[in-house]
Motif scaffolding. Structure first.
Motif, mmCIF file in Angstrom:
data_model
loop_
_atom_site.group_PDB
_atom_site.id
_atom_site.type_symbol
_atom_site.label_atom_id
_atom_site.label_comp_id
_atom_site.label_asym_id
_atom_site.label_seq_id
_atom_site.Cartn_x
_atom_site.Cartn_y
_atom_site.Cartn_z
ATOM 1 N N ILE A 167 0.954 -1.219 0.065
ATOM 2 C CA ILE A 167 -0.155 -0.083 0.206
ATOM 3 C C ILE A 167 0.866 1.275 0.044
ATOM 4 O O ILE A 167 1.807 1.336 1.042
ATOM 5 C CB ILE A 167 -0.972 0.067 1.292
ATOM 6 C CG1 ILE A 167 -1.739 -1.250 1.229
ATOM 7 C CG2 ILE A 167 -1.927 1.345 1.045
ATOM 8 C CD1 ILE A 167 -2.312 -1.660 2.622
ATOM 9 N N LEU A 168 0.938 2.010 -1.176
ATOM 10 C CA LEU A 168 1.858 2.936 -1.415
ATOM 11 C C LEU A 168 1.408 4.312 -1.418
ATOM 12 O O LEU A 168 0.286 4.653 -2.118
ATOM 13 C CB LEU A 168 2.628 2.626 -2.578
ATOM 14 C CG LEU A 168 3.109 1.233 -2.869
ATOM 15 C CD1 LEU A 168 3.797 0.925 -4.208
ATOM 16 C CD2 LEU A 168 4.049 0.746 -1.764
ATOM 17 N N ASP A 206 8.281 5.351 -7.049
ATOM 18 C CA ASP A 206 9.561 4.679 -6.886
ATOM 19 C C ASP A 206 9.499 3.166 -7.540
ATOM 20 O O ASP A 206 10.529 2.718 -7.855
ATOM 21 C CB ASP A 206 9.934 4.858 -5.409
ATOM 22 C CG ASP A 206 11.205 4.272 -5.042
ATOM 23 O OD1 ASP A 206 12.346 4.956 -5.425
ATOM 24 O OD2 ASP A 206 11.418 3.433 -4.519
ATOM 25 N N GLU A 207 8.618 2.285 -6.838
ATOM 26 C CA GLU A 207 8.256 1.034 -7.453
ATOM 27 C C GLU A 207 8.096 1.271 -9.036
ATOM 28 O O GLU A 207 8.714 0.122 -9.797
ATOM 29 C CB GLU A 207 7.221 0.340 -6.830
ATOM 30 C CG GLU A 207 7.309 0.075 -5.308
ATOM 31 C CD GLU A 207 8.384 -0.882 -5.086
ATOM 32 O OE1 GLU A 207 8.837 -1.606 -6.117
ATOM 33 O OE2 GLU A 207 9.147 -1.143 -4.163
ATOM 34 N N LYS A 265 11.654 1.324 -10.415
ATOM 35 C CA LYS A 265 12.362 0.189 -10.101
ATOM 36 C C LYS A 265 12.017 -0.869 -11.089
ATOM 37 O O LYS A 265 13.045 -1.762 -11.440
ATOM 38 C CB LYS A 265 12.508 -0.028 -8.781
ATOM 39 C CG LYS A 265 13.057 0.832 -7.678
ATOM 40 C CD LYS A 265 13.292 0.312 -6.485
ATOM 41 C CE LYS A 265 11.925 -0.097 -5.741
ATOM 42 N NZ LYS A 265 12.267 -0.407 -4.398
ATOM 43 N N ARG A 266 10.908 -0.863 -11.444
ATOM 44 C CA ARG A 266 10.382 -2.053 -12.117
ATOM 45 C C ARG A 266 10.556 -3.357 -11.744
ATOM 46 O O ARG A 266 10.893 -4.188 -12.369
ATOM 47 C CB ARG A 266 10.813 -1.942 -13.770
ATOM 48 C CG ARG A 266 10.331 -0.803 -14.281
ATOM 49 C CD ARG A 266 11.116 -0.496 -15.856
ATOM 50 N NE ARG A 266 12.506 -0.475 -15.586
ATOM 51 C CZ ARG A 266 13.499 -1.553 -16.435
ATOM 52 N NH1 ARG A 266 12.786 -2.646 -16.871
ATOM 53 N NH2 ARG A 266 14.671 -1.215 -16.221
ATOM 54 N N GLU A 267 10.566 -3.471 -10.277
ATOM 55 C CA GLU A 267 10.664 -4.806 -9.554
ATOM 56 C C GLU A 267 9.276 -5.425 -9.402
ATOM 57 O O GLU A 267 9.157 -6.725 -9.129
ATOM 58 C CB GLU A 267 11.362 -4.715 -8.424
ATOM 59 C CG GLU A 267 13.144 -4.073 -8.584
ATOM 60 C CD GLU A 267 13.702 -3.732 -7.377
ATOM 61 O OE1 GLU A 267 13.204 -3.980 -6.339
ATOM 62 O OE2 GLU A 267 14.873 -3.601 -7.530
ATOM 63 N N ARG A 313 15.573 9.419 -7.610
ATOM 64 C CA ARG A 313 15.155 8.091 -8.304
ATOM 65 C C ARG A 313 15.054 8.181 -9.703
ATOM 66 O O ARG A 313 15.695 7.500 -10.367
ATOM 67 C CB ARG A 313 14.049 7.279 -7.738
ATOM 68 C CG ARG A 313 13.591 6.363 -8.514
ATOM 69 C CD ARG A 313 14.592 5.167 -8.370
ATOM 70 N NE ARG A 313 14.350 4.304 -7.255
ATOM 71 C CZ ARG A 313 15.225 3.349 -6.957
ATOM 72 N NH1 ARG A 313 15.932 2.709 -7.839
ATOM 73 N NH2 ARG A 313 15.075 2.839 -5.444
ATOM 74 N N VAL A 314 14.328 9.318 -10.266
ATOM 75 C CA VAL A 314 14.087 9.280 -11.678
ATOM 76 C C VAL A 314 15.242 9.778 -12.661
ATOM 77 O O VAL A 314 15.393 9.409 -13.499
ATOM 78 C CB VAL A 314 12.854 10.278 -11.884
ATOM 79 C CG1 VAL A 314 13.240 11.850 -11.684
ATOM 80 C CG2 VAL A 314 12.307 10.202 -13.372
ATOM 81 N N ARG A 315 16.133 10.729 -11.831
ATOM 82 C CA ARG A 315 17.598 11.024 -12.636
ATOM 83 C C ARG A 315 18.490 9.670 -12.659
ATOM 84 O O ARG A 315 18.864 9.718 -13.845
ATOM 85 C CB ARG A 315 18.237 12.177 -11.639
ATOM 86 C CG ARG A 315 17.385 13.568 -11.724
ATOM 87 C CD ARG A 315 18.055 14.544 -10.965
ATOM 88 N NE ARG A 315 19.384 14.924 -11.488
ATOM 89 C CZ ARG A 315 19.541 15.802 -12.602
ATOM 90 N NH1 ARG A 315 18.288 16.528 -13.086
ATOM 91 N NH2 ARG A 315 20.810 16.312 -13.035
#
Length: 309
Positions: free
Chosen positions: A138-139, A146-147, A150-152, A250-252
């Protein structure tokens, strides 16, 4: 008023279409409208769609006389969708009967703007897990983005996701591109306050040679595809840094990490067609070296690869 609008855009997929439609009509959650955009098909797709529409009043057919690409069809589907939530499925894939019920349950229980499940990659002779896991996440907005980066646990592919329709207000799929979801889904996540995901496999991506993204499964890179990704990720970085500052680091990193991986791929397969783009990426990485090498997300392997450029 039904609760979920299901959008499917179809173009010349007669061999898969009946199976895909039936996987929707057999859902245990039945309170939906099923919008099928017939995107200028020249095979028997329209005949198949008409047959099912005659049998089930939940189906709404939207014919487009000329194929102008999946984004045009998806935008048309969004335009006519009338429900609080929407999901977008592909015309060659399959949903498990519980998928809508599962996603609706997550969205309503946690008041989520986006709910997601796991899936399989179906190669006919075998199935490979695709974002399958037991945890319930639950984000908030930053965690959800962020997830995504990350594509995990999930990626930008619209299938497997239930979206609150208001997230698309003022946002449309970009037309005249090769891969439309990389240009838009991060903007949708940037508007979502709550994202919930559990990796139960309830969707199957059918893998075959005519998939729009079949090039991802190969070692072949074309300058056009690579430059489209680079342009989309540059725009993504600018958009998210401005609108969701908490995701800046994270995006950079994600943009630069993609460049590192593509440089390695070009070198490994001696792809001379992409030499100009390779030089551009190396130049960009060198210009941002100090910031990138100190980024908390960079891996030791990436540091080594970066120093070798």
């Amino acid at each position: 008023m039904p609760k979920i609008s299901i959008i499917m855009c179809t173009y010349n997929r007669a061999q898969f279409l009946s199976r895909s439609i039936e996987s929707i009509l057999s859902q245990t959650f039945t309170d939906f409208e099923f919008i099928v955009v017939i995107n200028g098909s020249t095979d028997s797709s329209e005949i198949i769609c008409n047959k099912y529409a005659e049998q089930d009043s939940r189906i709404r057919l939207i014919p487009i006389t000329e194929n102008r690409g999946a984004p045009v069809g998806r935008n048309k589907g969004l335009e006519v969708a009338s429900c609080e939530f929407i999901t977008i499925v592909d015309d060659d894939d399959c949903c498990e009967p519980q998928m809508l019920e599962f996603l609706w349950g997550l969205a309503t229980k946690y008041n989520a703007d986006i709910a997601m499940c796991g899936s399989w990659n179906d190669f006919s002779s075998r199935k490979e897990p695709y974002f399958i896991f037991d945890d319930l996440l639950i984000l908030d907005k930053v965690q959800g983005l962020d997830e995504l980066l990350k594509r995990e646990k999930y990626n930008v592919a619209p299938p497997t996701k239930l979206f609150r329709k208001t997230l698309f207000d003022g946002i449309h799929f970009k037309e005249n591109v090769i891969v439309d979801d990389i240009h838009i889904i991060y903007k949708i996540f940037a508007k979502a306050n709550i994202v919930v995901v559990q990796g139960k496999p309830l969707y199957s991506f059918t893998k075959h040679g005519s998939n729009m993204t079949s090039f991802i499964q190969t070692d072949v890179l074309s300058p056009r595809i690579l430059n489209e990704y680079l342009s989309a990720f540059r725009q993504r970085t600018e958009y998210l840094c401005k609108n969701v500052p908490g995701i800046t680091s994270r995006v950079r990193y994600s943009e630069w990490s993609y460049m590192i991986s593509m440089c390695q791929k070009i070198k490994q397969y001696n792809n001379t067609d992409c030499s100009e783009t390779y030089e551009f990426m190396v130049k960009t990485l060198h210009e941002n070296y100090s910031e990138l090498i100190e980024n908390p997300f960079i891996t030791e392997m990436e540091k080594t690869q970066l120093k070798g450029m």
